[in-house]
Design a protein around this motif. Sequence first.
Motif, PDB file in Angstrom:
ATOM      1  N   VAL A  26       0.936  -1.191  -0.043  1.00  0.00           N
ATOM      2  CA  VAL A  26       0.193   0.100   0.124  1.00  0.00           C
ATOM      3  C   VAL A  26       0.883   1.284  -0.072  1.00  0.00           C
ATOM      4  O   VAL A  26       0.377   2.270  -0.822  1.00  0.00           O
ATOM      5  CB  VAL A  26      -1.083  -0.204   1.338  1.00  0.00           C
ATOM      6  N   GLY A  27       1.789   1.251   0.918  1.00  0.00           N
ATOM      7  CA  GLY A  27       2.610   2.466   0.870  1.00  0.00           C
ATOM      8  C   GLY A  27       3.501   2.699   2.137  1.00  0.00           C
ATOM      9  O   GLY A  27       3.378   1.832   2.964  1.00  0.00           O
ATOM     10  N   VAL A  28       4.112   3.579   2.372  1.00  0.00           N
ATOM     11  CA  VAL A  28       4.991   4.133   3.459  1.00  0.00           C
ATOM     12  C   VAL A  28       4.470   5.529   4.063  1.00  0.00           C
ATOM     13  O   VAL A  28       4.453   6.313   3.093  1.00  0.00           O
ATOM     14  CB  VAL A  28       6.520   4.048   2.942  1.00  0.00           C
ATOM     15  N   ASP A  29       4.457   5.722   5.122  1.00  0.00           N
ATOM     16  CA  ASP A  29       4.129   6.996   5.497  1.00  0.00           C
ATOM     17  C   ASP A  29       5.181   7.657   5.940  1.00  0.00           C
ATOM     18  O   ASP A  29       6.401   7.518   5.753  1.00  0.00           O
ATOM     19  CB  ASP A  29       3.127   6.977   7.057  1.00  0.00           C
ATOM     20  N   TYR A  38       9.305   4.023  -3.571  1.00  0.00           N
ATOM     21  CA  TYR A  38       9.311   2.480  -3.015  1.00  0.00           C
ATOM     22  C   TYR A  38       8.670   1.586  -4.231  1.00  0.00           C
ATOM     23  O   TYR A  38       7.495   1.976  -4.614  1.00  0.00           O
ATOM     24  CB  TYR A  38       8.551   2.391  -1.567  1.00  0.00           C
ATOM     25  N   ILE A  39       9.507   0.721  -4.672  1.00  0.00           N
ATOM     26  CA  ILE A  39       8.795  -0.349  -5.576  1.00  0.00           C
ATOM     27  C   ILE A  39       8.639  -1.520  -5.078  1.00  0.00           C
ATOM     28  O   ILE A  39       9.525  -2.111  -4.421  1.00  0.00           O
ATOM     29  CB  ILE A  39       9.952  -0.274  -6.862  1.00  0.00           C
ATOM     30  N   LYS A  59      10.089  -8.340  -2.972  1.00  0.00           N
ATOM     31  CA  LYS A  59      11.148  -7.423  -2.582  1.00  0.00           C
ATOM     32  C   LYS A  59      10.661  -5.878  -2.583  1.00  0.00           C
ATOM     33  O   LYS A  59       9.655  -5.551  -3.394  1.00  0.00           O
ATOM     34  CB  LYS A  59      12.265  -7.620  -3.482  1.00  0.00           C
ATOM     35  N   LEU A  60      11.179  -5.270  -1.653  1.00  0.00           N
ATOM     36  CA  LEU A  60      10.881  -3.683  -1.637  1.00  0.00           C
ATOM     37  C   LEU A  60      12.044  -2.986  -2.110  1.00  0.00           C
ATOM     38  O   LEU A  60      13.095  -3.319  -1.229  1.00  0.00           O
ATOM     39  CB  LEU A  60      10.610  -3.454  -0.194  1.00  0.00           C
ATOM     40  N   ILE A  61      11.890  -2.312  -2.881  1.00  0.00           N
ATOM     41  CA  ILE A  61      13.294  -1.446  -3.408  1.00  0.00           C
ATOM     42  C   ILE A  61      12.982  -0.156  -3.213  1.00  0.00           C
ATOM     43  O   ILE A  61      11.676   0.398  -3.531  1.00  0.00           O
ATOM     44  CB  ILE A  61      13.518  -1.911  -4.962  1.00  0.00           C
ATOM     45  N   TYR A  62      13.998   0.753  -2.779  1.00  0.00           N
ATOM     46  CA  TYR A  62      13.879   2.076  -2.567  1.00  0.00           C
ATOM     47  C   TYR A  62      14.846   2.959  -3.323  1.00  0.00           C
ATOM     48  O   TYR A  62      15.995   2.397  -3.401  1.00  0.00           O
ATOM     49  CB  TYR A  62      14.279   2.199  -1.055  1.00  0.00           C
ATOM     50  N   TYR A  63      14.384   4.064  -3.969  1.00  0.00           N
ATOM     51  CA  TYR A  63      15.020   5.012  -4.487  1.00  0.00           C
ATOM     52  C   TYR A  63      14.808   6.262  -4.002  1.00  0.00           C
ATOM     53  O   TYR A  63      13.823   6.721  -3.594  1.00  0.00           O
ATOM     54  CB  TYR A  63      14.713   5.180  -6.154  1.00  0.00           C
ATOM     55  N   GLN A  64      16.012   6.901  -3.634  1.00  0.00           N
ATOM     56  CA  GLN A  64      15.958   8.332  -3.318  1.00  0.00           C
ATOM     57  C   GLN A  64      16.015   9.210  -4.533  1.00  0.00           C
ATOM     58  O   GLN A  64      17.076   9.303  -5.352  1.00  0.00           O
ATOM     59  CB  GLN A  64      17.140   8.621  -2.337  1.00  0.00           C
ATOM     60  N   ILE A  65      15.241   9.999  -4.759  1.00  0.00           N
ATOM     61  CA  ILE A  65      14.990  10.616  -5.981  1.00  0.00           C
ATOM     62  C   ILE A  65      15.620  11.669  -6.041  1.00  0.00           C
ATOM     63  O   ILE A  65      15.608  12.877  -5.200  1.00  0.00           O
ATOM     64  CB  ILE A  65      13.508  11.225  -6.178  1.00  0.00           C
ATOM     65  N   ASN A  66      16.578  11.855  -7.122  1.00  0.00           N
ATOM     66  CA  ASN A  66      17.460  12.705  -7.080  1.00  0.00           C
ATOM     67  C   ASN A  66      17.128  13.573  -8.344  1.00  0.00           C
ATOM     68  O   ASN A  66      16.976  13.149  -9.397  1.00  0.00           O
ATOM     69  CB  ASN A  66      19.141  12.361  -7.436  1.00  0.00           C
TER      70      ASN A  66
END
Length: 256
Positions: A34-37, A241-242, A247-254
Amino acid sequence: MKLILFFFVLSINLLHAQKQESTLLSPLKADKFVGVDAFDRYYFIKDQVFYKKSPNDLKQYINLNLGDLSHVDISNPLRISLFYQDFNTVVILDNQLNPITQINFNNLSPLRILNAAYTAQNNSLWLVNTEQGILDFFNYPQQKTLHQSPPILSNQALYTANLTHFFEAQEDKIRVLNVYGNITQEFYFKGTEQLMATANYLYTYAKGNFYRLNLKTKEVLELDLYENDVKDFYVSKENLYIYKQNKLIYYQINTD
């Protein structure tokens, strides 16, 4: 309108983010992520149970009397909305996943047969009725529609919302509606497979690529990352977050 459409297409070609680096987070077995707060707590659905997970705690909500859980909106983590399409019902939870209220739209007049429901501002909901093509801005403490669109929604579209705007992605364009049910923006954009909105941006996923539409400037940024077979994605604090293949993959958007 022609100028807006031209600028949208042009901006896709010109604006690109720098290369994004991914981080693999803890494995997650879920039917839907669903997501992350804002406090980095994860929300997901597994076997029709809705979960909220933090490093030291796991909360859950289940209501088997309402059938399958169709959709969860955590835009406001103090007023989480759960939509059960089979029973035409929305449940509102607090931040501890305790029920605040339950709205069975079969019992209200006029009858609304809903296809989707999303959290809106001021204790309200976006209610989607694709059979009639109507969007309601519905206040649930008053149990009445404050504003309603004309019959303009497509039954073949994808939807998402933030607290102040509703978004409809058709095959070749994205439309933005305000709380009065008026179309305020319309952009040419093909092939949207998934989308979600934050306060200032609309994120879309199409053919392995992610794009970010600035709702104020109308600029579109193509994120320099590629992920195929994406099951779900979510953006929190402009971090991506994908969820795919448990698997949960995280990208810090630059965006520099």
